[in-house]
Design a protein around this motif. Structure first.
Motif, PDB file in Angstrom:
ATOM      1  N   ARG A   1      23.962 -12.412  18.117  1.00  0.00           N
ATOM      2  CA  ARG A   1      24.627 -13.412  18.996  1.00  0.00           C
ATOM      3  C   ARG A   1      25.320 -12.587  20.152  1.00  0.00           C
ATOM      4  O   ARG A   1      25.528 -13.005  21.283  1.00  0.00           O
ATOM      5  CB  ARG A   1      25.597 -14.299  18.412  1.00  0.00           C
ATOM      6  CG  ARG A   1      24.860 -15.493  17.535  1.00  0.00           C
ATOM      7  CD  ARG A   1      25.560 -16.258  16.885  1.00  0.00           C
ATOM      8  NE  ARG A   1      24.760 -17.000  15.548  1.00  0.00           N
ATOM      9  CZ  ARG A   1      25.344 -17.706  14.639  1.00  0.00           C
ATOM     10  NH1 ARG A   1      26.599 -17.876  14.602  1.00  0.00           N
ATOM     11  NH2 ARG A   1      24.282 -18.188  13.512  1.00  0.00           N
ATOM     12  N   THR A   2      26.148 -11.496  19.453  1.00  0.00           N
ATOM     13  CA  THR A   2      27.034 -10.655  20.373  1.00  0.00           C
ATOM     14  C   THR A   2      26.208 -10.041  21.527  1.00  0.00           C
ATOM     15  O   THR A   2      26.432  -9.675  22.587  1.00  0.00           O
ATOM     16  CB  THR A   2      27.596  -9.673  19.695  1.00  0.00           C
ATOM     17  OG1 THR A   2      28.833 -10.633  18.826  1.00  0.00           O
ATOM     18  CG2 THR A   2      28.632  -8.551  20.313  1.00  0.00           C
ATOM     19  N   VAL A   3      25.055  -9.447  21.124  1.00  0.00           N
ATOM     20  CA  VAL A   3      24.134  -9.002  21.945  1.00  0.00           C
ATOM     21  C   VAL A   3      23.580  -9.753  22.887  1.00  0.00           C
ATOM     22  O   VAL A   3      23.535  -9.283  24.059  1.00  0.00           O
ATOM     23  CB  VAL A   3      22.761  -8.334  21.247  1.00  0.00           C
ATOM     24  CG1 VAL A   3      21.918  -7.623  22.162  1.00  0.00           C
ATOM     25  CG2 VAL A   3      23.139  -7.602  19.886  1.00  0.00           C
ATOM     26  N   VAL A   4      23.343 -11.102  22.897  1.00  0.00           N
ATOM     27  CA  VAL A   4      23.153 -12.023  23.808  1.00  0.00           C
ATOM     28  C   VAL A   4      24.233 -12.031  24.984  1.00  0.00           C
ATOM     29  O   VAL A   4      23.916 -12.150  25.991  1.00  0.00           O
ATOM     30  CB  VAL A   4      22.704 -13.409  23.275  1.00  0.00           C
ATOM     31  CG1 VAL A   4      22.727 -14.653  24.286  1.00  0.00           C
ATOM     32  CG2 VAL A   4      21.569 -13.522  22.395  1.00  0.00           C
ATOM     33  N   VAL A   5      25.501 -12.343  24.446  1.00  0.00           N
ATOM     34  CA  VAL A   5      26.484 -12.167  25.339  1.00  0.00           C
ATOM     35  C   VAL A   5      26.387 -10.841  26.263  1.00  0.00           C
ATOM     36  O   VAL A   5      26.477 -10.951  27.301  1.00  0.00           O
ATOM     37  CB  VAL A   5      27.793 -12.482  24.632  1.00  0.00           C
ATOM     38  CG1 VAL A   5      29.031 -12.512  25.664  1.00  0.00           C
ATOM     39  CG2 VAL A   5      27.789 -13.717  23.927  1.00  0.00           C
ATOM     40  N   MET A   6      26.332  -9.919  25.531  1.00  0.00           N
ATOM     41  CA  MET A   6      26.455  -8.507  26.103  1.00  0.00           C
ATOM     42  C   MET A   6      25.323  -8.535  27.305  1.00  0.00           C
ATOM     43  O   MET A   6      25.533  -7.957  28.415  1.00  0.00           O
ATOM     44  CB  MET A   6      26.208  -7.459  25.231  1.00  0.00           C
ATOM     45  CG  MET A   6      27.411  -6.994  24.404  1.00  0.00           C
ATOM     46  SD  MET A   6      27.105  -6.209  22.923  1.00  0.00           S
ATOM     47  CE  MET A   6      27.269  -4.467  23.472  1.00  0.00           C
ATOM     48  N   ALA A   7      24.004  -8.774  26.782  1.00  0.00           N
ATOM     49  CA  ALA A   7      22.979  -8.737  27.711  1.00  0.00           C
ATOM     50  C   ALA A   7      23.154  -9.650  28.920  1.00  0.00           C
ATOM     51  O   ALA A   7      22.648  -9.262  30.029  1.00  0.00           O
ATOM     52  CB  ALA A   7      21.776  -9.014  26.719  1.00  0.00           C
ATOM     53  N   ARG A   8      23.502 -10.719  28.597  1.00  0.00           N
ATOM     54  CA  ARG A   8      23.812 -11.597  29.809  1.00  0.00           C
ATOM     55  C   ARG A   8      24.403 -11.224  30.700  1.00  0.00           C
ATOM     56  O   ARG A   8      24.500 -11.530  32.080  1.00  0.00           O
ATOM     57  CB  ARG A   8      24.104 -13.142  29.145  1.00  0.00           C
ATOM     58  CG  ARG A   8      23.028 -13.843  28.454  1.00  0.00           C
ATOM     59  CD  ARG A   8      22.295 -14.863  29.155  1.00  0.00           C
ATOM     60  NE  ARG A   8      21.089 -15.345  28.618  1.00  0.00           N
ATOM     61  CZ  ARG A   8      20.131 -15.874  29.079  1.00  0.00           C
ATOM     62  NH1 ARG A   8      20.289 -16.454  30.298  1.00  0.00           N
ATOM     63  NH2 ARG A   8      19.034 -16.043  28.510  1.00  0.00           N
ATOM     64  N   SER A   9      25.786 -10.421  30.560  1.00  0.00           N
ATOM     65  CA  SER A   9      26.736  -9.995  31.287  1.00  0.00           C
ATOM     66  C   SER A   9      26.036  -9.124  32.211  1.00  0.00           C
ATOM     67  O   SER A   9      26.633  -8.518  33.203  1.00  0.00           O
ATOM     68  CB  SER A   9      27.747  -9.450  30.421  1.00  0.00           C
ATOM     69  OG  SER A   9      27.925  -8.206  30.038  1.00  0.00           O
ATOM     70  N   GLN A  10      25.106  -8.262  31.751  1.00  0.00           N
ATOM     71  CA  GLN A  10      24.387  -7.381  32.449  1.00  0.00           C
ATOM     72  C   GLN A  10      23.183  -7.884  33.162  1.00  0.00           C
ATOM     73  O   GLN A  10      22.205  -7.060  33.714  1.00  0.00           O
ATOM     74  CB  GLN A  10      24.045  -6.252  31.457  1.00  0.00           C
ATOM     75  CG  GLN A  10      25.116  -5.277  30.734  1.00  0.00           C
ATOM     76  CD  GLN A  10      24.894  -4.567  29.979  1.00  0.00           C
ATOM     77  OE1 GLN A  10      23.836  -4.012  29.954  1.00  0.00           O
ATOM     78  NE2 GLN A  10      25.659  -4.144  29.108  1.00  0.00           N
ATOM     79  N   GLY A  11      22.938  -9.355  33.264  1.00  0.00           N
ATOM     80  CA  GLY A  11      22.066  -9.607  34.185  1.00  0.00           C
ATOM     81  C   GLY A  11      20.558  -9.912  33.244  1.00  0.00           C
ATOM     82  O   GLY A  11      19.459  -9.958  33.982  1.00  0.00           O
ATOM     83  N   ILE A  12      20.642  -9.460  32.100  1.00  0.00           N
ATOM     84  CA  ILE A  12      19.383  -9.460  31.179  1.00  0.00           C
ATOM     85  C   ILE A  12      19.283 -10.856  30.631  1.00  0.00           C
ATOM     86  O   ILE A  12      20.053 -11.534  30.023  1.00  0.00           O
ATOM     87  CB  ILE A  12      19.382  -8.651  30.225  1.00  0.00           C
ATOM     88  CG1 ILE A  12      19.403  -7.041  30.659  1.00  0.00           C
ATOM     89  CG2 ILE A  12      17.966  -8.609  29.145  1.00  0.00           C
ATOM     90  CD1 ILE A  12      19.680  -6.121  29.668  1.00  0.00           C
ATOM     91  N   LYS A  13      18.182 -11.703  30.825  1.00  0.00           N
ATOM     92  CA  LYS A  13      18.029 -13.256  30.275  1.00  0.00           C
ATOM     93  C   LYS A  13      17.591 -13.139  28.842  1.00  0.00           C
ATOM     94  O   LYS A  13      16.272 -13.152  28.790  1.00  0.00           O
ATOM     95  CB  LYS A  13      16.877 -13.741  31.232  1.00  0.00           C
ATOM     96  CG  LYS A  13      17.732 -13.959  32.557  1.00  0.00           C
ATOM     97  CD  LYS A  13      16.883 -14.918  33.431  1.00  0.00           C
ATOM     98  CE  LYS A  13      17.472 -15.490  34.516  1.00  0.00           C
ATOM     99  NZ  LYS A  13      16.673 -16.157  35.697  1.00  0.00           N
ATOM    100  N   LEU A  14      18.392 -12.715  28.219  1.00  0.00           N
ATOM    101  CA  LEU A  14      18.188 -12.675  26.612  1.00  0.00           C
ATOM    102  C   LEU A  14      18.301 -14.015  25.841  1.00  0.00           C
ATOM    103  O   LEU A  14      19.395 -14.488  26.060  1.00  0.00           O
ATOM    104  CB  LEU A  14      18.773 -11.413  25.953  1.00  0.00           C
ATOM    105  CG  LEU A  14      18.848 -11.357  24.595  1.00  0.00           C
ATOM    106  CD1 LEU A  14      17.392 -10.743  24.216  1.00  0.00           C
ATOM    107  CD2 LEU A  14      19.775 -10.337  24.074  1.00  0.00           C
ATOM    108  N   GLY A  15      17.498 -14.421  25.002  1.00  0.00           N
ATOM    109  CA  GLY A  15      17.754 -15.459  24.092  1.00  0.00           C
ATOM    110  C   GLY A  15      17.593 -15.120  22.665  1.00  0.00           C
ATOM    111  O   GLY A  15      17.300 -13.849  22.348  1.00  0.00           O
ATOM    112  N   LEU A  16      18.239 -15.919  21.763  1.00  0.00           N
ATOM    113  CA  LEU A  16      18.001 -15.716  20.490  1.00  0.00           C
ATOM    114  C   LEU A  16      17.338 -16.988  19.636  1.00  0.00           C
ATOM    115  O   LEU A  16      17.739 -18.032  19.952  1.00  0.00           O
ATOM    116  CB  LEU A  16      19.429 -15.414  19.822  1.00  0.00           C
ATOM    117  CG  LEU A  16      19.372 -15.085  18.541  1.00  0.00           C
ATOM    118  CD1 LEU A  16      18.861 -13.820  17.958  1.00  0.00           C
ATOM    119  CD2 LEU A  16      20.993 -15.145  18.177  1.00  0.00           C
TER     120      LEU A  16
END
Ligand SMILES: Cc1ncc(C[n+]2csc(CCOP(=O)(O)OP(=O)(O)O)c2C)c(N)n1
Ligand code: SF4
Ligand SMILES: [Mg+2]
Lengths: 345, 187, 252
Positions: free
Chosen positions: A257-272
């Motif tokens: 869940r933390t990775v999703v937040v980190m990735a999104r803040s870097q423009g990666i469209k990550l879901g879980l």
């Protein structure tokens, strides 16, 4: 309250009135909590001489109609497998908590997810299934322990809560649900209560005639189908516009869940996607997502077990890489993000 | 993000580390409990098992005004190093502009980091001067809450009193209270 | 009389069959003392090159790191079955198990009794510290009535948990065992007697005479929450009332 203590308290609140266990790290707090608390509500507590004895005490208590639980960690769960097969074969409800640790063999006491196959594919013998629930937070653990008792009674099956050492040992604020009054639960007419004014009840998994066993097993399989139809649970986070998705359960889902937040803040469209029922596994929702995304990355604290189910669901509609840590090492958010990035570039 | 009572709006993650007997697990628990009492989201994740026997122990505490995902952190914003092995192990992980509190009573070397705030607190010496060397962990806790501003001294004191009250030891509570105060004003 | 552990261990030079690896036991724990006594015995009997230690699951799980002899780690409780397998296929080896009370007398009851009943030519060293040391101090089958542990916080209640098992006496009921004894380590005299008993048990095996069991009453300062000195007087004044010392079987 640690995760272990919270699960024990949740069981008592779910109306569990019989607990049998044997010490093993990292689940000792469940045993110790039960030793102190279940007698206060009139429940039975025994520190058994082994996990084999404990699961067979469960077999007896459950047959007598009481909500029953045992808990252990990986090596002890292996010893319970015979008893779980007997519970399944005699259609007895029972809740089993596995606070999993590193394996195989004695392994170590660190959190791990190497028991997925054993839990979901039948570690005991015979054609049986066990509902397996994988909590990621202590709040979920409480909810799922409560649910486990309901599902066990509803379908007359053993239900495992597959947790791990991280969840068992950590603490976070929780809300405890209202206690269930066990006397108000639906009656169990099949239970061993004494054949007064009725025909005798027999609890057995022994059917010497192949025709009989075939009929009983087929009936049981149809209940398993109902479970697959009605009880699949999972949680999706940020999947609607995702191009890459992580599939993870338990402690790893929470880290992800933390990775999703980190990735999104870097423009990666990550879901879980977090499967909550590991059996029955959420094949259909993963299948649906697989045509929308490029990559479905499975992350586990194992050499790759759940990933086999993910690949069954996804087939070749998306890439299905795997990232795992072995031996009780816990992947950190950075570790997982690195794997995500490797798979988007 | 909402702001904390000190006006800080963020997530703080703490690693408390030390020898088995130094009480770092309990110290972290106290901070987590105080955070929860204040209405923050918190997680407390201990190291566990034989490690705790004689060896080194540590725990990670996160306080946040947002729901917390991972209880495992790569880069804590604050490290409390109660002994040298703890500093050796965690020094490099501390986030830039984070805080390292060194128990200078037991750790002789300075940190190699120049991008963090370093606090040298002679926690054991202060505790001994209060008459109980066991309270060094509370001195360190008093200091780190002042440094990070995440929880008030009053709150941590009242949480401690509540956590220890069932151990019916008025004396222990008084010592810990003094130790928290001494740590708080040591900065 | 209370005994300072540091002085006690100096009774022995560092035995040749010990490696240089440091024990992982807590300070003052009797496990360390018994480990040294066994190493000393192995030296004396000159069997280091054919001894095999079967380690249990418990505080002594990594004992194979301390002995300069072959070693194998058994599943919790199964040491006697593992030892049986080794000894049956290579009778020339001197095979001994070293097991805690949880390991031997709870989860391993079946294996322990049946190896003894078959008269396996092995040596069993049974560390009765009345607690589950490694897992953090839960009740053991040997926990004495009234003793507090983390899983009987109000003290062992015989109504719920039964009475402590006197395993040496249980084994002594069988026809096969040749030497069954209970020893303690709370003073110098006892340590010497326990050393002699351990040596004798190994000798039984060397001479091919059959199964022997040495039960040793030991401490667990950590989980008893006592100093080693307090633990010794607890053993001497309380524990031996439940577990009398002496030889129960000594067949020629
Ligand atoms: C099947 C299984 N169940 C439980 C455990 C956990 N466990 C490890 S050591 C131990 C008991 C330790 O007590 P004891 O045998 O008395 O040895 P001590 O540590 O006191 O020397 C237990 C229950 C395990 N490793 N495997
Ligand atoms: S826990 Fe007890 S038995 Fe184990 S090493 Fe420590 S003192 Fe000895
Ligand atoms: Mg023991």
């Amino acid at each position: 309250m640690t995760g272990n203590e919270a699960m024990a308290e949740a069981a008592i609140r779910a109306g569990c009135r019989a607990y049998f266990g044997y010490p093993i790290t990292p689940q000792n707090e469940i045993l110790e909590y039960m030793a102190g608390h279940i007698p206060a509500v009139g429940g039975a507590f025994i520190q058994a001489e082994s996990e084999i004895a404990a699961i067979n005490m469960c077999y007896g208590a459950s047959a007598a109609g009481v909500r029953t639980m045992t808990s252990s960690s990986s090596p002890g769960i292996s010893l319970k497998m015979e008893g779980i097969s007997y519970l399944a074969g005699a259609d007895l409800p029972c809740v089993i908590i596995n606070v999993a640790r590193g394996g195989p063999g004695l392994g170590n006491i660190a959190p791990a997810q190497g028991d997925y196959f054993q839990a979901t594919k039948g570690g005991g013998h015979g054609d049986y299934r066990m509902i397996v629930l994988g909590p990621a937070t202590i709040a979920e653990a409480i909810e799922l322990v409560m649910l486990a008792f309901d599902l066990a009674d509803k379908y007359r099956v053993p239900v495992m809560v597959l947790s791990d050492g991280m969840l068992g040992q950590m603490m976070e604020p929780i809300m405890l649900p209202e206690p269930v009054d066990p006397t108000l639960l639906p009656a169990k007419p099949w239970a061993l209560s004494g054949a007064r004014g009725r025909d005798p009840n027999v609890v057995t998994s022994y059917f010497i005639d192949p025709g009989d066993l075939n009929r009983i097993n087929t009936q049981r399989q149809s209940r398993y189908h109902q479970i697959e139809e009605n009880e699949i649970r999972y949680r999706e986070t940020e999947t609607s516009d995702a191009t890459i998705i992580i599939v993870a359960y338990g402690a790893v889902a929470r880290i992800a869940r933390t990775v999703v937040v980190m990735a999104r803040s870097q423009g990666i469209k990550l879901g879980l996607v977090q499967p909550i029922t590991l059996w029955p596994f959420p094949y259909a929702p993963l299948r649906a997502l697989s045509s929308q995304v490029n990559t479905i990355l499975t992350v586990e604290m194992s050499a790759g077990q759940m990933v086999e189910d993910v690949r069954l669901a996804v087939a070749d509609r998306a890439k299905t890489p795997f990232y795992g840590e072995l031996g009780g090492l816990v992947p950190t958010p950075k570790d997982i993000l690195r794997e995500v990035k490797r798979n988007v570039s | 993000m909402a702001t904390l009572w000190t006006g800080i709006s963020m997530e703080e993650s703490f690693v408390f580390a030390g020898f088995g007997g130094q009480g770092v697990i309990l110290t972290g628990k106290l901070l987590a409990q105080a955070g929860a009492d204040y209405g923050l989201q918190v997680t407390w994740l201990p190291s566990y098992g034989p490690e705790m026997r004689g060896g080194t122990a540590n725990c990670t505490v996160i306080l946040s005004n947002e729901p917390i995902g991972s209880p495992v952190v790569d880069n804590p914003t604050a490290l409390v190093a109660m002994n040298l092995p703890s500093l050796d192990r965690f020094e490099k992980t501390v986030a830039k502009a984070g805080t390292i509190l060194i128990n200078s009573s037991l750790v002789a070397r300075p940190t190699e980091r120049d991008d963090v705030r370093v606090l040298n607190v002679p926690a054991n010496d202060i505790a001994v001067s209060l008459g109980n060397s066991q309270a060094a962990n509370m001195v360190a806790l008093g200091a780190i809450i002042k440094a990070t501003g995440i929880i008030s001294l009053e709150l941590i004191k009242s949480t401690m009193v509540r956590m220890l009250s069932h151990k019916d030891s008025a004396n222990l509570i008084a010592v810990n209270q003094q130790a928290l105060e001494a740590g708080y004003s040591a900065l | 009389m209370s005994v300072n552990m540091d002085n006690m261990v100096k009774v022995f030079e560092r035995p040749r069959s010990l490696t240089d690896a440091q024990f992982s036991y807590c300070p003052g724990c009797h496990h360390g003392l018994v480990t040294r006594i066994i190493a000393h015995t192995i030296d004396e009997l000159g069997i280091q090159d054919r001894a095999v230690v079967v380690t249990p699951v418990g505080c002594s799980v990594i004992m194979y790191e301390w002995f300069r002899c072959d070693g194998i780690q058994a599943a919790h409780g199964r040491a006697c079955a593992v030892a049986t397998g080794i000894k049956r296929v290579n009778p020339n080896l001197i095979v001994f198990t070293y097991q805690g009370d949880g390991d031997l007398a709870a989860i391993g009851t079946a294996e322990s009794i049946h190896a003894a009943n078959r008269g396996e030519n092995i040596t069993v060293v049974f560390i009765n510290n009345q607690i589950y040391g490694m897992t953090g101090g839960q009740m053991a089958p040997t926990t004495v009535v009234g003793q507090r542990t983390t899983s009987c916080p109000n003290g062992r209640n015989a109504q719920i948990a039964g009475y402590p098992i006197r395993f040496a006496e249980v084994i002594a009921q069988l026809d096969a065992p040749v030497y069954v004894t209970r020893q303690a380590l709370y003073d110098q005299k006892r340590i010497m007697a326990a050393s002699r008993a351990i040596k004798k048990a190994f000798q039984c095996q060397v001479e091919g005479r059959g199964y022997s069991l040495v039960e040793i009453l030991t401490n667990c300062p950590t989980n008893w929450r006592m100093s080693p000195v307090e633990a010794n007087s607890h053993l001497m004044n309380e524990v031996i009332r439940t577990f009398p010392l002496g030889d129960f079987v000594d067949r020629d």
